[in-house]
Design a protein around this motif. Sequence first.
Motif, PDB file in Angstrom:
ATOM      1  N   GLU A  86      23.067 -32.275  14.678  1.00 21.79           N
ATOM      2  CA  GLU A  86      22.184 -33.181  13.952  1.00 21.79           C
ATOM      3  C   GLU A  86      22.889 -34.501  13.678  1.00 21.79           C
ATOM      4  N   TYR A  88      22.777 -37.753  10.960  1.00 17.20           N
ATOM      5  CA  TYR A  88      22.238 -38.143   9.653  1.00 17.20           C
ATOM      6  C   TYR A  88      22.244 -39.657   9.419  1.00 17.20           C
ATOM      7  N   CYS A  89      23.094 -40.396  10.123  1.00 19.11           N
ATOM      8  CA  CYS A  89      23.204 -41.854   9.922  1.00 19.11           C
ATOM      9  C   CYS A  89      23.203 -42.555  11.267  1.00 19.11           C
ATOM     10  N   ARG A 103      26.219 -33.326  11.996  1.00 20.20           N
ATOM     11  CA  ARG A 103      26.564 -31.906  11.884  1.00 20.20           C
ATOM     12  C   ARG A 103      26.935 -31.366  13.259  1.00 20.20           C
TER      13      ARG A 103
END
Length: 415
Positions: A86, A88-89, A103
Amino acid sequence: MDREIPKEVRARARRKTFITYGAIAAAVIAVVVVLTSLMRTSLTRKDVIIVTADQGSIETTVSATGKVVPAFEEIINSPINTRIVEIYCKAGDSVGAGTPLLRLDLQSTETELNKLMDQIEMKRYELEQQRINNDTRLSDLDMQIKVKAMAVNRMEVELRNERYLDSLGSGTGDRVKQVELAYNTGKLELEQMKQQLENERKVTDADLKVKDLELNIFGKNLGEMKRTLDDARIKAPRAATLTYINNQIGQKVSEGERIAVISDLSHFKVEGEIADSYGDRVSVGGKAVVKIGKEKLSGTVTNVTPLSRNGVISFNVQLDEDNHRRLRSGLKTDVYVMCDVVEDVTRIANGSFYTGPGEYELFVLDGENELVKRKVRLGDSNFENVEVVRGISPGEQVVISDMSQYKNSNKLKLK
């Protein structure tokens, strides 16, 4: 009948001819002069930069190229062989300390961690079992020694009794010798058992230390794996700007591969490069000036690489004002590193013409409207002035513009 021409008439004719030819020659010369004057290359004052040479001191510098980079930049590498699950930013986001960035797939690592925890638990049981077995074995030996000591004491009493009976005539010498032999044998056996107990204690202590060391090694491996697992949960180590992130979900990444970069874009430094021939003139602690357009930022050389790569040496400049508004990451700059101070020299303003110490052909103002090419020798410089070794005197006016297009002209007319 022809008459002879008088001498006065012939003289007047000759003078008239000479005057005519002289006037023609003068006219031709005048035309040539005018044409030469018209054909001479000319330029206007506003097209060139003219400076006046003066006398003074020069804080000499060596010029280098530079690039503005963040003062702080941290590369985040993958601690394990895994894949990206994953994101996230994204690049350009401002992140705080502890902000999750992406991740990774940690299933295999977590399985290894659980397996290692089970092994440590098993090692603890083995250590406890070893300790109990050692205590039991040592207790048995200690008890055997006590029993043997009692037997030896009984033999000693028996020996005293036999000797007493022998002294009264009731005993025999053979019986005394027999009891004495049994007593001495018992003492030796007792000493042997005591030595065996001492050796056994050393052996059991060594066994316990080995088991304890094995447990410590497993514990350290567990701690390292926990740290690796924690690092694999990729988070920002501090408040900064995310300048790069691998956003390819599902892509496999190897251990040590770069997956993110965070930078402090509020403070900057300059990475400079200079020809290795000037390497001895750049040292840690030296003053430097970074030129960005018309802005001049002062700084200090903080690091110099000891090795030359591709003919250049790299160094870093820590700026006094590292948050100046003109600073941008990746911006190209000119860097001038201070070297020495030369006193009482002829100098002219620095310009695009100067490429380093050596011989130059510069145009010097001769009179009001004429520029004459002159060979001069220039020495060291800084970002403001250039040292004149010879060829120009204080007070003379010199063109410091780029005059390469007039390299074939020795004189220029100034309008």
